[in-house]
Scaffold this motif. Structure first.
Motif, PDB file in Angstrom:
ATOM      1  N   GLY A 446      31.413  45.209  60.270  1.00 13.78           N
ATOM      2  CA  GLY A 446      30.379  45.982  59.604  1.00 13.78           C
ATOM      3  C   GLY A 446      30.685  47.452  59.773  1.00 13.78           C
ATOM      4  O   GLY A 446      31.185  47.864  60.823  1.00 13.78           O
ATOM      5  N   ASN A 447      30.398  48.251  58.739  1.00 12.04           N
ATOM      6  CA  ASN A 447      30.757  49.671  58.774  1.00 12.04           C
ATOM      7  C   ASN A 447      29.521  50.553  58.606  1.00 12.04           C
ATOM      8  O   ASN A 447      28.682  50.299  57.734  1.00 12.04           O
ATOM      9  N   VAL A 448      29.440  51.585  59.419  1.00  8.67           N
ATOM     10  CA  VAL A 448      28.460  52.653  59.229  1.00  8.67           C
ATOM     11  C   VAL A 448      29.253  53.954  59.252  1.00  8.67           C
ATOM     12  O   VAL A 448      29.850  54.300  60.274  1.00  8.67           O
ATOM     13  N   ASN A 449      29.280  54.662  58.117  1.00  8.93           N
ATOM     14  CA  ASN A 449      30.132  55.831  57.983  1.00  8.93           C
ATOM     15  C   ASN A 449      29.338  57.131  58.070  1.00  8.93           C
ATOM     16  O   ASN A 449      28.098  57.138  57.952  1.00  8.93           O
ATOM     17  N   GLN A 450      30.056  58.224  58.245  1.00 13.09           N
ATOM     18  CA  GLN A 450      29.438  59.542  58.306  1.00 13.09           C
ATOM     19  C   GLN A 450      28.670  59.827  57.017  1.00 13.09           C
ATOM     20  O   GLN A 450      27.551  60.322  57.038  1.00 13.09           O
ATOM     21  N   ALA A 477      13.302  42.586  59.119  1.00  8.37           N
ATOM     22  CA  ALA A 477      13.713  42.597  60.527  1.00  8.37           C
ATOM     23  C   ALA A 477      14.898  43.538  60.735  1.00  8.37           C
ATOM     24  O   ALA A 477      14.937  44.292  61.727  1.00  8.37           O
ATOM     25  N   ALA A 478      15.862  43.530  59.822  1.00  6.92           N
ATOM     26  CA  ALA A 478      17.018  44.428  59.930  1.00  6.92           C
ATOM     27  C   ALA A 478      16.579  45.882  59.806  1.00  6.92           C
ATOM     28  O   ALA A 478      17.082  46.761  60.522  1.00  6.92           O
ATOM     29  N   SER A 515      21.896  52.417  55.748  1.00 12.67           N
ATOM     30  CA  SER A 515      23.263  51.930  55.966  1.00 12.67           C
ATOM     31  C   SER A 515      23.347  51.074  57.232  1.00 12.67           C
ATOM     32  O   SER A 515      24.022  50.040  57.265  1.00 12.67           O
ATOM     33  N   ILE A 516      22.632  51.489  58.278  1.00  8.83           N
ATOM     34  CA  ILE A 516      22.620  50.715  59.531  1.00  8.83           C
ATOM     35  C   ILE A 516      21.910  49.378  59.314  1.00  8.83           C
ATOM     36  O   ILE A 516      22.361  48.336  59.805  1.00  8.83           O
ATOM     37  N   ALA A 517      20.792  49.402  58.578  1.00  3.65           N
ATOM     38  CA  ALA A 517      20.068  48.153  58.296  1.00  3.65           C
ATOM     39  C   ALA A 517      20.964  47.170  57.547  1.00  3.65           C
ATOM     40  O   ALA A 517      20.938  45.959  57.793  1.00  3.65           O
ATOM     41  N   ARG A 518      21.791  47.688  56.646  1.00  6.46           N
ATOM     42  CA  ARG A 518      22.728  46.837  55.917  1.00  6.46           C
ATOM     43  C   ARG A 518      23.717  46.186  56.874  1.00  6.46           C
ATOM     44  O   ARG A 518      24.030  44.993  56.754  1.00  6.46           O
ATOM     45  N   ALA A 519      24.207  46.953  57.839  1.00  2.00           N
ATOM     46  CA  ALA A 519      25.137  46.403  58.832  1.00  2.00           C
ATOM     47  C   ALA A 519      24.443  45.407  59.753  1.00  2.00           C
ATOM     48  O   ALA A 519      25.017  44.375  60.126  1.00  2.00           O
TER      49      ALA A 519
END
Length: 607
Positions: A446-450, A477-478, A515-519
């Motif tokens: 899983g990716n969280v980018n700048q 929940a995410a 983006s974090i919730a997606r990961a």
């Protein structure tokens, strides 16, 4: 023309049934057209030669002499019974029926041609898009985004307008010309052979003009790629343009490029417009010569060609002129369209360097760890990583720190096989990643980018991106884990709120938490965080940092960070310098060594 035929066959092949139907309808249309013109002969004879009658019926046989004799027999009977006027009407009814059949089959031929054309264009667009999805990241580093957009849109449109419009020519006109020529041969062999000599000469002149179009058309398409590139840069960098008062500079740059494009297109389109006048002029010359030669044959009385038959011959010859003109116009269109297709082929034939091994292994989870073993990588012979070795056990967090350009982002890009290494190997649970299924490999991460990549869609669809089976409860929940649920509920439509291009309707911190919730929803065993908090204010950074800590709990994590305060608790910190790992250890261990990490730490404390 050979390239055109090869390209057309490649895309037309799946629709052979439509090609067959189109051929049948065009053939019937040509035959009915000939039938309609042939009916003009008895009408002309009734008007011009009223003294010629036929009163003897021949036994029925499938030859022209018998059919002609029996037709005139019935016309003569009808003429004697009802007079010449009704005889003309009798023949005219058959002419109307023949014309109805001709126009009906012409429409059916066009009906199938439209379906064939649109199917081919759809397949071409799909092939380009599918190829873009599988091309390696290195391809897009070397190409301008605007030029790729130009090839995928403008060039495809040019192929549709130029090449595909000529598809009708390729399917229809050869059938029409062949039928008309055979009919002309039946009328007069001498006159038709004379036409055979004239038409190729006219076609040769037109062809010489058309061949010069391809090069100019290629320049036009390339220039359009530059223009689209400027537009893309302007839209992406509008804030900077306004901040630096650079509107006039960008305006001059754009004016210069569209001026060059105008000049190229002026030359191209003026030469293309030359096709119709030249073909019409040459066609008139051919008609005059044919009338002169046919008239001398009739006056000589040795050819057996009657005046009425000659007039019908001219009618059929007139029918053949339009398809011949279409050939000349199509030659121009094909040259222009094939130039656009050549640019499209640069995408379609681009090498997919990231390939899956024939017997690639499946992998569903991370059981042991990730190992980089003597990894070396370079972009276009420019070294980025040099003999890098490191082992990351399962469940541990590793931070990558160092100056910009030292190879940190490349380090994680290689793990997902966005690029392939030149030397060494990267192992997951002891298996080289090049021996794993590409889908399975990337599904582990899983990716969280700048700069969070979000899409112009709802918040819900952005969180579920790549996780089609997620339920609303799992999405919520995410979002809670990512500290995003509260602000989502405050938006206009909650999770159904459309967030705009790249999430432009949200703040930087909100975009990052989406983006974090997606990961989180994907729940991968390996998490890659690339400068996830560096562009945020203090309050947003705190919320995002809490979300990241929730995300990284009990998970193998690789964190790229410039702010060393965000990686103090990492299990291991790797210090990169000019493509090499020069130090490893925990925060306290690296400070005690007094090396590069301590220097970076001291600089940040001073700041």
């Amino acid at each position: 023309m050979k390239d055109f035929i090869n390209v057309m066959w490649r895309y037309v092949k799946p629709y052979k049934h439509l090609v067959a139907l189109n051929f049948v309808y065009n053939l019937l249309s040509a035959l009915f057209a000939v039938f309609s013109i042939a009916l003009m002969i008895p009408m002309l004879r009734i008007i011009l030669m009223q003294d010629q009658q036929v009163y003897e019926l021949m036994p029925m046989a499938m030859d022209m002499k018998t059919l002609e004799n029996n037709l005139y027999y019935y016309i003569s009977l009808y003429k004697d019974s009802y007079g010449p006027g009704y005889a003309l009407l009798f023949v005219g009814v058959f002419l109307i029926i023949g014309t109805l059949l001709k126009t009906g089959t012409t429409f059916l031929a066009s009906y199938t041609s439209v379906g064939l054309r649109n199917n081919v264009v759809r397949d071409l667009r799909k092939e380009i898009y599918d190829k873009i999805l599988i091309l390696p990241m290195g391809f897009f580093s070397a190409e301008k985004k605007g030029d790729i957009i130009s090839r995928s849109t403008g060039d495809v449109q040019e192929v549709e307008n130029s090449v595909m419009s000529s598809l009708d020519m390729a399917l229809k006109n050869p059938v029409l010309i062949l039928v008309y020529l055979v009919t002309m041969l039946i009328f007069s062999v001498h006159l038709t052979l004379f036409v055979f000599v004239l038409l190729p000469l006219a076609g040769l002149v037109i062809g010489r003009i058309g061949r010069s179009l391809k090069k100019k058309s290629m320049k036009g398409q390339e220039k359009m790629g530059v223009i689209l590139g400027i537009l893309e840069e302007t839209l992406s960098g509008l804030r900077v343009i306004k901040a630096f008062n650079a509107e006039k500079r960008m305006e001059k740059r754009f004016d210069r490029e569209i001026g060059d494009y105008r000049s190229i297109m002026n030359r191209l389109m003026r030469r293309r417009e030359l096709a119709h006048p030249v073909s019409e002029f040459l066609g008139t010359i051919v008609v005059v010569i044919v009338v002169w030669y046919g008239g001398t044959l009739i006056l000589s009385q040795d050819s057996g060609l009657e005046p009425a038959a000659f007039l019908a011959y001219l009618g059929i010859f007139y029918l053949i002129i339009n398809p011949a003109k279409a050939f000349s116009q199509a030659l121009f269109n094909i040259q222009k369209g094939m130039a656009a297709y050549d640019r499209i082929e640069k995408i379609l034939k681009a090498d997919v360097s990231i390939k899956e091994a024939p017997n690639a292994k499946a992998i569903a989870n991370l059981n042991e760890g990730v190992e980089y073993r003597n990894v070396t990588f370079a972009y276009n012979d420019r070294p980025v990583l040099k003999n890098v070795s490191i082992y990351i056990p399962k469940g541990k967090s590793v931070a990558l720190v160092g100056q910009s350009g030292s190879g940190k982002s490349t380090f994680v890009d290689l793990l997902a096989r966005f690029y392939d290494i030149q030397q060494g190997s990267i192992m997951i649970d002891g298996t080289d990643i090049r021996d794993l299924k590409l889908y399975d490999l990337r599904h582990l991460m899983g990716n969280v980018n700048q700069d969070p990549i979000l899409f112009n869609d709802t918040i819900y669809n952005n969180i579920t991106f790549g996780v089609d089976s997620a339920t609303p409860e799992q999405v919520i929940a995410a979002a809670r884990v990512a500290n995003a649920h509260d602000f989502i509920m405050e938006t206009e439509n909650g999770y159904d709120t459309v967030i705009g291009d790249r999430g432009s309707k949200l703040s930087g911190g909100q975009r990052q938490r989406i983006s974090i919730a997606r990961a989180v929803l994907r729940n991968p065993p390996i998490m890659i965080l690339d400068e996830a908090t560096s562009a945020l204010d203090t309050e947003s950074e705190l919320l995002v940092q809490q979300a990241l800590e929730n995300l990284m709990a009990n998970r193998t994590s690789i964190v790229i960070a410039h702010r060393l305060s965000t990686v103090r608790n990492a299990d291991m910190i790797c210090v990169f310098h000019e493509g090499e790992i020069v130090e490893t250890g925990t925060h306290e261990e690296l400070l005690s060594k007094g090396g590069m990490y301590k220097k970076l730490h001291s600089l940040q404390i001073r700041d």
